[in-house]
Scaffold this active site. Sequence first.
Site, short mmCIF file in Angstrom:
data_model
loop_
_atom_site.label_atom_id
_atom_site.label_comp_id
_atom_site.label_asym_id
_atom_site.label_seq_id
_atom_site.Cartn_x
_atom_site.Cartn_y
_atom_site.Cartn_z
N HIS A 58 2.63 5.15 10.71
CA HIS A 58 1.40 6.10 11.89
C HIS A 58 0.08 6.13 11.55
CE1 HIS A 58 0.03 8.95 8.52
NE2 HIS A 58 0.95 8.34 8.17
N GLU A 135 7.38 11.38 5.52
CA GLU A 135 7.21 11.32 4.54
C GLU A 135 7.99 11.91 3.36
OE1 GLU A 135 6.13 8.70 2.44
OE2 GLU A 135 4.14 8.59 3.21
#
Length: 264
Positions: A58, A135
């Site tokens: 990201h 994550e």
Amino acid sequence: KIVEPSMIAYLVVGFVLGLIGSKILCHAKQCLIHKKPEPVPEHLFDPLHSTDVWLIRHGQTDSNAGRIWQGQQDTPLNAEGRKQALALALRLAEEHKKNPFGLIVSSPLSRAVETANIVGDVLDLSVSTDSRLMEISLGRLEGAKIQRGIPKNWSPSVKMGETGESFQDVQTRMIAAVDEVAKKNPGGRVLIISHGAAIRTYLTSAFGLPLEKVGLFKLENCSISQLRPYQLHNKSNYRGVLFRFNDAAHLEGCAPHSEFSAPH
């Protein structure tokens, strides 16, 4: 001095054998040079191996820029992160023209979804999410300032921040998620938007490295790692063919940043 006939015979025989030996050696060298390559094992042609997987981290967040442990905190992109995501999208658009991507799958965390949506808008592709691409949960470390790397007593089985996930936990779910996408899209090109630590756990598995080596991989925000995964013989012996790694050439003029690095 008179040379004995027997000596002459020895010399002649030695000369002839030398010629024969040199011919054999020369022929052997030619065979090696022109030897046909070994056929690629049939299992490399399975549907999993034929999928072109693009793993993308990201864009930047304020936590990235401020060196704050992020984990599964739902932090959005900052202005720099949106700039990075647009640069990524424009680069992927060029690839899309040559050989279209089939789908975009993203972690459901805001920073990943926002990155994926910016790419999807440019490529005219919808975005689906998969929680297995999130994550690593860092437990009590989330929101704290990063003072140094992972603690010295770190191991892949230790839960981060006491209440978070272990790197083994993350690797297990990442392999399952990427495998599923690859198997469902044989021969296709797929974009997977995820996170630094999560992608690195997958890469260690893909290249047969012990998870303790996860810190060997550094990933910039909006970087591209492209590979084709395949399996050898059994599910524990996982491998991949790497085409590019941490490719951030499209980010010239942007501010690259690596969130953290686990011990080697």
